[in-house]
Design a protein around this motif. Structure first.
Motif, PDB file in Angstrom:
ATOM      1  N   HIS A 181       0.809  -1.224   0.000  1.00 41.58           N
ATOM      2  CA  HIS A 181       0.000   0.000   0.000  1.00 41.58           C
ATOM      3  C   HIS A 181       0.843   1.276   0.000  1.00 41.58           C
ATOM      4  O   HIS A 181       0.561   2.199  -0.796  1.00 41.58           O
ATOM      5  CB  HIS A 181      -0.961  -0.003   1.192  1.00 41.58           C
ATOM      6  CG  HIS A 181      -1.971   1.103   1.140  1.00 41.58           C
ATOM      7  ND1 HIS A 181      -3.017   1.130   0.235  1.00 41.58           N
ATOM      8  CD2 HIS A 181      -2.079   2.250   1.868  1.00 41.58           C
ATOM      9  CE1 HIS A 181      -3.730   2.235   0.412  1.00 41.58           C
ATOM     10  NE2 HIS A 181      -3.186   2.926   1.397  1.00 41.58           N
ATOM     11  N   PRO A 182       1.871   1.400   0.838  1.00 41.72           N
ATOM     12  CA  PRO A 182       2.687   2.624   0.789  1.00 41.72           C
ATOM     13  C   PRO A 182       3.362   2.837  -0.566  1.00 41.72           C
ATOM     14  O   PRO A 182       3.539   3.974  -1.002  1.00 41.72           O
ATOM     15  CB  PRO A 182       3.733   2.389   1.893  1.00 41.72           C
ATOM     16  CG  PRO A 182       3.163   1.349   2.768  1.00 41.72           C
ATOM     17  CD  PRO A 182       2.315   0.484   1.907  1.00 41.72           C
ATOM     18  N   LEU A 183       3.729   1.732  -1.231  1.00 39.50           N
ATOM     19  CA  LEU A 183       4.366   1.852  -2.548  1.00 39.50           C
ATOM     20  C   LEU A 183       3.357   2.308  -3.600  1.00 39.50           C
ATOM     21  O   LEU A 183       3.689   3.093  -4.504  1.00 39.50           O
ATOM     22  CB  LEU A 183       4.982   0.515  -2.944  1.00 39.50           C
ATOM     23  CG  LEU A 183       6.074  -0.015  -2.018  1.00 39.50           C
ATOM     24  CD1 LEU A 183       6.517  -1.410  -2.449  1.00 39.50           C
ATOM     25  CD2 LEU A 183       7.275   0.929  -1.996  1.00 39.50           C
ATOM     26  N   GLN A 184       2.133   1.800  -3.489  1.00 40.39           N
ATOM     27  CA  GLN A 184       1.074   2.258  -4.396  1.00 40.39           C
ATOM     28  C   GLN A 184       0.764   3.738  -4.162  1.00 40.39           C
ATOM     29  O   GLN A 184       0.577   4.507  -5.115  1.00 40.39           O
ATOM     30  CB  GLN A 184      -0.187   1.412  -4.185  1.00 40.39           C
ATOM     31  CG  GLN A 184      -0.017  -0.053  -4.578  1.00 40.39           C
ATOM     32  CD  GLN A 184      -1.132  -0.930  -4.042  1.00 40.39           C
ATOM     33  OE1 GLN A 184      -1.685  -0.654  -2.979  1.00 40.39           O
ATOM     34  NE2 GLN A 184      -1.466  -1.990  -4.768  1.00 40.39           N
ATOM     35  N   GLU A 185       0.719   4.143  -2.887  1.00 38.58           N
ATOM     36  CA  GLU A 185       0.464   5.545  -2.545  1.00 38.58           C
ATOM     37  C   GLU A 185       1.574   6.444  -3.080  1.00 38.58           C
ATOM     38  O   GLU A 185       1.320   7.568  -3.534  1.00 38.58           O
ATOM     39  CB  GLU A 185       0.369   5.702  -1.024  1.00 38.58           C
ATOM     40  CG  GLU A 185      -0.961   5.259  -0.436  1.00 38.58           C
ATOM     41  CD  GLU A 185      -2.072   6.254  -0.735  1.00 38.58           C
ATOM     42  OE1 GLU A 185      -1.805   7.304  -1.360  1.00 38.58           O
ATOM     43  OE2 GLU A 185      -3.232   5.973  -0.360  1.00 38.58           O
ATOM     44  N   ALA A 186       2.808   5.942  -3.027  1.00 35.48           N
ATOM     45  CA  ALA A 186       3.936   6.742  -3.518  1.00 35.48           C
ATOM     46  C   ALA A 186       3.815   7.001  -5.021  1.00 35.48           C
ATOM     47  O   ALA A 186       4.136   8.088  -5.505  1.00 35.48           O
ATOM     48  CB  ALA A 186       5.257   6.035  -3.210  1.00 35.48           C
ATOM     49  N   VAL A 187       3.339   5.996  -5.769  1.00 37.57           N
ATOM     50  CA  VAL A 187       3.130   6.183  -7.209  1.00 37.57           C
ATOM     51  C   VAL A 187       2.044   7.232  -7.441  1.00 37.57           C
ATOM     52  O   VAL A 187       2.204   8.147  -8.264  1.00 37.57           O
ATOM     53  CB  VAL A 187       2.744   4.852  -7.885  1.00 37.57           C
ATOM     54  CG1 VAL A 187       2.372   5.091  -9.352  1.00 37.57           C
ATOM     55  CG2 VAL A 187       3.892   3.855  -7.804  1.00 37.57           C
ATOM     56  N   ALA A 188       0.935   7.119  -6.704  1.00 33.71           N
ATOM     57  CA  ALA A 188      -0.162   8.081  -6.860  1.00 33.71           C
ATOM     58  C   ALA A 188       0.294   9.491  -6.496  1.00 33.71           C
ATOM     59  O   ALA A 188      -0.023  10.469  -7.196  1.00 33.71           O
ATOM     60  CB  ALA A 188      -1.347   7.668  -5.997  1.00 33.71           C
ATOM     61  N   ARG A 248       9.043  13.759 -12.835  1.00 34.69           N
ATOM     62  CA  ARG A 248       9.238  12.506 -13.546  1.00 34.69           C
ATOM     63  C   ARG A 248      10.214  11.583 -12.828  1.00 34.69           C
ATOM     64  O   ARG A 248      10.037  10.361 -12.815  1.00 34.69           O
ATOM     65  CB  ARG A 248       9.763  12.781 -14.958  1.00 34.69           C
ATOM     66  CG  ARG A 248       8.755  13.395 -15.890  1.00 34.69           C
ATOM     67  CD  ARG A 248       7.617  12.489 -16.235  1.00 34.69           C
ATOM     68  NE  ARG A 248       8.016  11.245 -16.850  1.00 34.69           N
ATOM     69  CZ  ARG A 248       7.193  10.487 -17.585  1.00 34.69           C
ATOM     70  NH1 ARG A 248       5.938  10.869 -17.784  1.00 34.69           N
ATOM     71  NH2 ARG A 248       7.584   9.362 -18.100  1.00 34.69           N
ATOM     72  N   GLU A 249      11.237  12.140 -12.235  1.00 33.21           N
ATOM     73  CA  GLU A 249      12.227  11.308 -11.550  1.00 33.21           C
ATOM     74  C   GLU A 249      11.591  10.598 -10.357  1.00 33.21           C
ATOM     75  O   GLU A 249      11.794   9.397 -10.144  1.00 33.21           O
ATOM     76  CB  GLU A 249      13.406  12.164 -11.083  1.00 33.21           C
ATOM     77  CG  GLU A 249      14.535  11.349 -10.458  1.00 33.21           C
ATOM     78  CD  GLU A 249      15.731  12.195 -10.083  1.00 33.21           C
ATOM     79  OE1 GLU A 249      16.574  11.705  -9.322  1.00 33.21           O
ATOM     80  OE2 GLU A 249      15.812  13.352 -10.549  1.00 33.21           O
ATOM     81  N   ILE A 250      10.798  11.336  -9.586  1.00 32.89           N
ATOM     82  CA  ILE A 250      10.104  10.734  -8.440  1.00 32.89           C
ATOM     83  C   ILE A 250       9.106   9.687  -8.935  1.00 32.89           C
ATOM     84  O   ILE A 250       8.977   8.597  -8.366  1.00 32.89           O
ATOM     85  CB  ILE A 250       9.390  11.815  -7.616  1.00 32.89           C
ATOM     86  CG1 ILE A 250      10.419  12.756  -6.978  1.00 32.89           C
ATOM     87  CG2 ILE A 250       8.502  11.195  -6.554  1.00 32.89           C
ATOM     88  CD1 ILE A 250       9.819  13.929  -6.237  1.00 32.89           C
ATOM     89  N   PHE A 251       8.404  10.002 -10.007  1.00 34.13           N
ATOM     90  CA  PHE A 251       7.426   9.081 -10.595  1.00 34.13           C
ATOM     91  C   PHE A 251       8.094   7.778 -11.035  1.00 34.13           C
ATOM     92  O   PHE A 251       7.646   6.679 -10.687  1.00 34.13           O
ATOM     93  CB  PHE A 251       6.743   9.772 -11.778  1.00 34.13           C
ATOM     94  CG  PHE A 251       5.996   8.846 -12.695  1.00 34.13           C
ATOM     95  CD1 PHE A 251       4.827   8.235 -12.294  1.00 34.13           C
ATOM     96  CD2 PHE A 251       6.464   8.594 -13.980  1.00 34.13           C
ATOM     97  CE1 PHE A 251       4.133   7.379 -13.142  1.00 34.13           C
ATOM     98  CE2 PHE A 251       5.783   7.746 -14.832  1.00 34.13           C
ATOM     99  CZ  PHE A 251       4.613   7.145 -14.410  1.00 34.13           C
ATOM    100  N   MET A 263      -5.931   3.979  -7.880  1.00 34.07           N
ATOM    101  CA  MET A 263      -5.569   4.995  -6.879  1.00 34.07           C
ATOM    102  C   MET A 263      -5.050   6.258  -7.561  1.00 34.07           C
ATOM    103  O   MET A 263      -5.380   7.375  -7.160  1.00 34.07           O
ATOM    104  CB  MET A 263      -4.509   4.435  -5.923  1.00 34.07           C
ATOM    105  CG  MET A 263      -5.031   3.366  -4.980  1.00 34.07           C
ATOM    106  SD  MET A 263      -3.718   2.493  -4.079  1.00 34.07           S
ATOM    107  CE  MET A 263      -3.000   3.838  -3.140  1.00 34.07           C
ATOM    108  N   VAL A 264      -4.232   6.076  -8.596  1.00 37.17           N
ATOM    109  CA  VAL A 264      -3.709   7.221  -9.348  1.00 37.17           C
ATOM    110  C   VAL A 264      -4.851   7.999  -9.982  1.00 37.17           C
ATOM    111  O   VAL A 264      -4.920   9.228  -9.892  1.00 37.17           O
ATOM    112  CB  VAL A 264      -2.707   6.752 -10.426  1.00 37.17           C
ATOM    113  CG1 VAL A 264      -2.360   7.902 -11.372  1.00 37.17           C
ATOM    114  CG2 VAL A 264      -1.443   6.201  -9.787  1.00 37.17           C
TER     115      VAL A 264
END
Length: 504
Positions: free
Chosen positions: A289-296, A304-307, A339-340
């Motif tokens: 879940h935290p990794l999915q939230e980080a993408v969103a 773009r780098e963070i994405f 989520m995104v």
């Protein structure tokens, strides 16, 4: 490997047939090529190839004459004829003398593969055997290994990798080649045998420790990749001294082949039936879940780098945490995608397309790289929609700002006033303004005021200090300084020069 001869009086046809199919990957070696029938017959008798692709009309001997000679000699070489349309009348004779098939030029790949497939069920002793039926596979395999008086058994499931883009026929031929070569290798080394059950290929390795079996299978992988250019994965059972235990390993080994959906992520492609390849993975998929939230969140930050980093981290975490289940990987990546989309829509970005079609496409992916590519593509589409709407909204916002400046340039305009007008943070507004218009807010406002000041100077009798006040300058000296910087002269000097030029 099977041996094949190609004969045609046109060298370009020979080269085309050689290039039409990756013969080595099918376990077929082209042992000779001939440009006339007499040479072809001599080579067939000399090399006893398993297959011969023969043109009907050749100098020296025709294809039919070669086939008759082979029939008389009881040769085991299988013949496939190729010819032009004008020789189609020979087809009946060709088939009556035992030709496997008759193909018209230009030869199509699928037609040739089908003809080659017809040659495989009955194999010479030195060639790859045809897969046995499920009923006979156990008894045949156990009968062969029983003669070796083994002290231990290791069952190994075999999974060809990277065949997803093949058509069904070519895939079947490649799998057949892999099966035959593994069975031959087992017999040559005296280490066991190969058999099939419910469409799954297995090896029954004997008299090996687990470490020895792993090493042997790695060597087999290298050999198969060299010969067929295909990678193969293996799943091994524990070693057992009881033959009766072997059948109980077939289902667990076959089930563990699910990990090969993630083959490019695995630390090794020789796996143990009862050991997860990534070690003990977290039991709770909530860790994703935290990794999915980080993408969103990376979308909102528009970096773009963070994405890219957030997507990479999520994709790396999915295989181990989903226990190798392709359906679970699909589910968690699509949850992230939803989520995104939800995050963007809360920010006012209208996203086109739903997840239904994406789900169907994701379920059809043959391996994790294909799923990754589909997931990344869907995110890129959302990113593009977001960027397009942000750009559209930014255009609207900057238009509102410039319109406001045009209407209120006389007033005491500040960054705070304008930021509030478009509901933007004042600290961000300064850089946003410069990015959109190519100059900072103060310079832009002064330029607008100077344009109006010049118009008043040339088309009215107002004094300079009156003009300064009318266009928004409270400090007359500062107005003179800015005017001089823009037009190279003070307001008074500019007006005088203008009148002299027009009166002259």
């Amino acid at each position: 490997m099977l041996k094949m001869l190609i004969a045609d009086d046109e060298p370009v046809i020979i080269r085309g047939l050689q290039m039409l199919i990756d013969w080595a990957q099918l376990g077929i070696e082209i042992c000779a090529t001939c440009e006339n029938g007499a040479d072809a017959l001599r080579e067939i008798f000399a090399q006893s190839p398993d297959l011969a692709l023969l043109d009907i009309s050749m100098p020296g001997k025709t294809g039919i004459e070669i086939l008759k000679a082979l029939h008389t000699a009881q040769s085991r070489t299988k013949v496939i004829f190729i010819s032009g349309f004008q020789d189609f009348s020979y087809a009946h004779d060709a088939l009556s003398y035992g030709a496997v098939d008759y193909l018209l030029k230009p030869v199509k790949k699928d037609d040739l593969l089908r003809a080659v497939e017809k040659c495989l069920p009955v194999q010479p002793e030195h060639s790859a055997p045809a897969p046995a039926s499920d009923t006979g596979s156990y008894s045949d395999a156990f009968g062969r290994v029983a003669e070796m008086e083994p002290a231990s058994y290791i069952l190994t499931a075999v999974q060809p990798l990277g065949l997803t883009a093949r058509n069904a026929m070519e895939r079947q031929l490649i799998e057949f080649s892999i099966f035959g070569q593994l069975d031959t290798l087992c017999r040559q080394t005296g280490q066991g045998t190969a058999f099939q059950k419910k469409g799954q290929c297995y090896l029954l390795l004997v008299n090996m420790t687990q470490a020895q079996a792993t090493g042997w299978l790695h060597d087999a992988q290298a050999l198969l990749e060299q010969r067929t250019k295909c990678k193969v994965g293996f799943v091994c059972s524990p070693a057992t001294a009881e033959m009766s235990a072997v059948p109980t390993f077939t289902a667990p080994c076959r089930d563990a082949c699910r990990w090969f959906y993630f083959a490019d992520r695995l630390p090794d492609t020789v796996l143990a039936m009862d050991a997860p390849p990534f070690g003990e993975a977290p039991a709770d998929t909530a860790a994703l879940h935290p990794l999915q939230e980080a993408v969103a969140a990376s979308f909102v930050e528009t970096d773009r780098e963070i994405f890219n980093r957030a997507v990479k981290n999520l994709l790396a975490a999915v295989p181990p945490i989903t226990d190798g289940r392709a359906d679970a990987a699909v589910y968690h990546l699509l949850v992230c995608r939803r989520m995104v989309q939800a995050r963007l829509e809360r920010s006012g970005v209208q996203c086109a397309g739903g997840s239904s079609d994406l789900l169907d496409a994701a379920r059809e992916t043959a391996d994790y790289p294909a799923l990754e590519a589909l997931f990344k593509k869907s995110l890129e589409e959302l990113y593009g929609q977001m960027a397009g709407q942000v750009k559209k909204n930014e255009h609207k916002d900057i238009q509102k700002v410039t319109d406001y400046i045009a209407a209120h340039y006389r007033e005491n305009l500040t960054l705070e006033v304008l930021a509030k007008h478009i509901h933007m943070n004042p600290f961000y507004f300064s850089s946003y303004f410069k990015k959109q218009l190519g100059q900072n807010f103060k310079d832009y406002l002064n330029r607008v005021r100077m344009e109006h000041a010049l118009e008043l100077l040339l088309n009215s009798d107002k004094r300079s200090y009156e003009i300064a006040e009318e266009v928004g300058f409270k400090d007359y000296r500062y107005f003179n300084e800015v005017f001089s910087r823009y037009y190279g002269k003070t307001p008074a000097a500019y007006r005088k020069s203008f009148k002299e030029q027009n009166n002259g």
